[in-house]
Structure formats: structure tokens, C-alpha cells
Design a protein around this motif. Structure first.
Motif, PDB file in Angstrom:
ATOM      1  N   THR A 237       0.839  -1.201   0.000  1.00  0.00           N
ATOM      2  CA  THR A 237       0.000   0.000   0.000  1.00  0.00           C
ATOM      3  C   THR A 237       0.872   1.248   0.000  1.00  0.00           C
ATOM      4  N   LEU A 238       0.292   2.339  -0.472  1.00  0.00           N
ATOM      5  CA  LEU A 238       0.975   3.634  -0.426  1.00  0.00           C
ATOM      6  C   LEU A 238       1.253   4.032   1.010  1.00  0.00           C
ATOM      7  N   ALA A 239       0.270   3.836   1.890  1.00  0.00           N
ATOM      8  CA  ALA A 239       0.432   4.238   3.289  1.00  0.00           C
ATOM      9  C   ALA A 239       1.627   3.547   3.927  1.00  0.00           C
ATOM     10  N   GLU A 240       1.788   2.262   3.634  1.00  0.00           N
ATOM     11  CA  GLU A 240       2.909   1.512   4.197  1.00  0.00           C
ATOM     12  C   GLU A 240       4.243   2.052   3.711  1.00  0.00           C
ATOM     13  N   SER A 241       4.300   2.487   2.462  1.00  0.00           N
ATOM     14  CA  SER A 241       5.574   2.946   1.891  1.00  0.00           C
ATOM     15  C   SER A 241       6.023   4.281   2.458  1.00  0.00           C
ATOM     16  N   ILE A 242       5.064   5.162   2.780  1.00  0.00           N
ATOM     17  CA  ILE A 242       5.455   6.521   3.177  1.00  0.00           C
ATOM     18  C   ILE A 242       5.567   6.711   4.683  1.00  0.00           C
ATOM     19  N   CYS A 243       4.951   5.823   5.475  1.00  0.00           N
ATOM     20  CA  CYS A 243       4.856   6.128   6.909  1.00  0.00           C
ATOM     21  C   CYS A 243       6.215   6.148   7.604  1.00  0.00           C
ATOM     22  N   GLY A 244       7.188   5.386   7.105  1.00  0.00           N
ATOM     23  CA  GLY A 244       8.486   5.388   7.752  1.00  0.00           C
ATOM     24  C   GLY A 244       9.578   6.054   6.954  1.00  0.00           C
ATOM     25  N   ALA A 245       9.227   6.651   5.819  1.00  0.00           N
ATOM     26  CA  ALA A 245      10.240   7.208   4.917  1.00  0.00           C
ATOM     27  C   ALA A 245      10.694   8.586   5.365  1.00  0.00           C
TER      28      ALA A 245
END
Length: 376
Positions: A237-245
């Protein structure tokens, strides 16, 4: 700007290309373009095979000296997407510049797509066709379904692959340069690359070469599989990719981050884009939710209680801050645009999406190599 001997070499190259695909008919052109330092030579080449009725520079990519030079020869107008998305306004503008002409529209980003059917039906002259340069624009024209006129796209041409690769490298360079302007660095910040097309692949590769941990998100399962094969982490998911970046580079050409996505960005993260903010980031929706503070040239902090992040270049293509240079490889693409213009003006086409024939591309590449392989 190009030096005199460099301009002469590029001009000679374009002349050779034009000689190989001579137009058989007289046409006018309306040119939407990034008005970068090398662009006057290209516009002069266009003017040798057509009557340039207006040049419309993309507002976030105007080189001042190039603008002054072009304005001495051509009619330069302000580019306004709203003008061309409104069929009546688009027609009024076209009639004011080229009434009754046979005209080819040279596009960068699908500006004419929304009004094209109306223009083809109502224009007092003839819309001979469109030549589109970008993937984003290509998708806009494809989404029309049945095209009202012939459209040549160079967006997926093999001659554009060197430019796409180098644009990705320049996006990474500019992103890092702005982060360093704050006394910060990329290393130690996990990065998310949103979109794994040609630009996304190049960006991911450049970040990896700088020892940055990269996670790729793409809505396409196929592209995520391709990213995994290159050694990148992927997310479902997009959310998974950005939350820790700690750095997010948006490279879809469509809307990457919507208003609700920004709340998931971790504190202190940097957000960069490969295209205009209107296409890639829903920043306008954050008005009233976040306070905007420009803390450095080209770096804006978005903050609210308990949350903050940084947006580079106001969400526009970050590489244009440093000229978006890709060297002489840009002339490969420009030569193919010239060839498409010549083919359109010299031969009647049925409506549809076209590509320049491979033999023409091969001839362009061979000519380019003669002029620029090891050029000094």
C-alpha cells in the motif's frame, strides 16, 4: 546557455534530421515547451519546417536568457492549463493565433487533450495532429478513447530512454542538494519512491547508489515485482511505503499524494516530485490544515500541532531548480519530435495514436552519434 560552436553543432544536427524527413506540406505549429537553456536552437529548427504561431513556455521551467532570445523571434504567450481545458477558450486562443491554418500542436503534458475534439470540430482551419512528449500527456490522450485526429507520441520511444534515465538522476541530485542546503543528508533516511516507471527506476537506482535504503510503491503488481527483482523493498500500500520514509520522491505523473496521505508522513520527512504539483501532489487541500513556512529557498515546512514535513520546490519538478540538464541526449527526443512534425505535415493520417517508424529512429540515432559521440 549553449556557446556559439555548440549551437552550430546542434543546429547542423537538426538540419540533417529534417533533410531525412522532408515535409511535403505547409503547416503552422503551436509549441508548448520547457523553455530551458538549449531550447532556442530547437525552436529555430521547428521554424524551418513550419510557421511557429506561438510558443507557450511551461511556467516552472523558464530560463530567463532563453526566454529573452526566443521572444525576439517568436510570439510568446503565458501557458494556462485552464485556458486549454476550456474548449471555448482554447478555440478562441487558437483562432487568434492561426485562423484558417493547417496546424500541428506540439504538446508537453496533454494540455490540448481536454479540448481536442471541440477544436477539431470547430476550428476554422485544420488540426493536422498533435505531437506529445511526455508519459503523463500520452496517458491523457489515450484516455480520450477514439482520438479526433492523429497523435504522435514520443513518450515511449527508445530514443527517450536516455533522457528518462538522466532525468531520474537529476531529480535525485536536486533532492539531495536541497536536503544538504539545510545541513542534512540523505544517508540514514529510508526513502520511498512512488511510481516505478522509467523515472522511478532511475531514481531508485540513484538513491541505492548513494547507500540509501529504498522502498518502492507502484499500483501495478507487475512493476512491484520488477522492483523486487532489482533488490528493492516493496510495499502493498501507499500508506505503508510513506509512513516510515525520511525522503519521498513522487514519480507517477499522476496524483501520488492526496490530502489524507500527508498525515501519514513521518516528522521531518522531505517530499519531492518529478512533475508539477498540480499533477503529483494535492497540496492545495492542505490549506487551513497546515501552516506553510519557507525555511530555505525551495524548501517549505508544513506544520501543525505534533506534525511537520518539508516539501521541495513547492511540489514542482525538483530538478528544474538546477536546470534539469540531460546534456546532448535531449536532442534525440527533439529530433524525433521534428520527424513526427514532418511526417504529419506531409501525409494524411486517420485519427489514432502513432509512433515514429523504427527506421526513422535508427536514422536519428545514427546521425546523433555522428555529431555527439565523444563531442567536445
Amino acid at each position: 546557455m549553449l556557446e556559439a560552436f555548440e549551437k552550430s553543432r546542434v543546429d547542423s544536427f537538426f538540419r540533417r534530421v529534417s533533410e531525412r524527413v522532408e515535409p511535403a506540406g505547409t503547416v503552422s505549429t503551436m509549441v508548448i515547451t520547457h523553455l530551458l537553456a538549449e531550447r532556442p536552437v530547437f525552436l529555430n529548427a521547428i521554424s524551418r519546417v513550419s510557421r511557429v504561431v506561438s510558443v507557450l513556455p511551461k511556467p516552472k521551467s523558464i530560463h530567463d536568457a532563453a526566454l529573452r532570445e526566443v521572444a525576439e523571434t517568436f510570439h510568446v504567450d503565458r501557458l494556462d492549463r485552464a485556458r486549454f481545458s476550456d474548449p471555448v477558450k482554447a478555440l478562441t486562443y487558437l483562432e487568434s493565433r492561426a485562423p484558417g491554418d493547417r496546424i500541428v500542436l506540439l504538446d508537453v503534458g496533454g494540455y490540448f487533450a481536454g479540448s481536442l475534439e471541440f477544436l477539431c470540430d470547430r476550428f476554422s482551419g485544420q488540426i493536422v495532429g498533435v505531437v506529445e512528449d511526455t508519459e503523463n500527456g500520452h496517458q491523457r490522450y489515450v484516455s480520450l478513447g477514439k482520438s479526433p485526429c492523429p497523435i504522435y507520441s514520443v513518450a515511449r520511444s527508445p530514443l527517450k530512454e536516455p533522457e528518462d534515465f538522466l532525468v531520474g538522476q537529476s531529480v535525485t541530485f536536486s533532492t539531495e542538494a536541497l536536503i544538504r542546503a539545510r545541513g542534512d543528508i540523505l544517508q540514514g533516511r529510508p526513502a520511498a519512491v512512488i511510481g516505478y516507471g522509467k523515472l522511478g527506476r532511475s531514481i531508485a537506482s540513484a538513491l541505492h547508489a548513494k547507500h540509501v535504503e529504498v522502498t518502492v510503491y507502484d499500483s501495478s503488481h507487475v512493476r512491484r515485482a520488477q522492483a523486487m527483482s532489482q533488490g528493492y523493498r516493496t510495499s502493498e500500500t501507499l500508506a505503508e511505503s510513506i509512513c516510515g520514509a525520511g525522503a519521498i520522491v513522487c514519480a507517477t505523473g499522476n496524483l501520488s499524494l492526496r490530502s489524507e496521505d500527508f498525515a501519514r508522513i513521518r516528522n521531518g520527512a522531505y517530499v519531492a516530485s518529478v512533475t508539477s504539483s498540480d499533477d503529483e501532489l494535492e497540496l492545495d487541500a492542505l490549506q487551513g490544515q497546515y501552516e506553510r513556512t519557507q525555511i530555505e529557498p525551495h524548501i517549505t515546512r508544513y506544520s501543525r500541532t505534533g506534525h511537520y514535513f518539508y516539501v521541495l520546490a513547492d511540489g514542482n519538478a525538483v530538478n528544474f531548480i538546477h536546470g534539469a540538464a540531460v546534456g546532448p541526449f535531449i536532442f534525440l527526443v527533439q529530433a524525433e519530435i521534428l520527424a513526427a512534425l514532418s511526417i504529419l505535415s506531409g501525409k494524411d493520417h486517420e485519427p489514432g495514436i502513432y509512433e515514429v517508424p523504427d527506421e526513422v529512429r535508427q536514422a536519428i540515432a545514427a546521425t546523433w552519434l555522428n555529431y555527439f559521440n565523444g563531442a567536445s
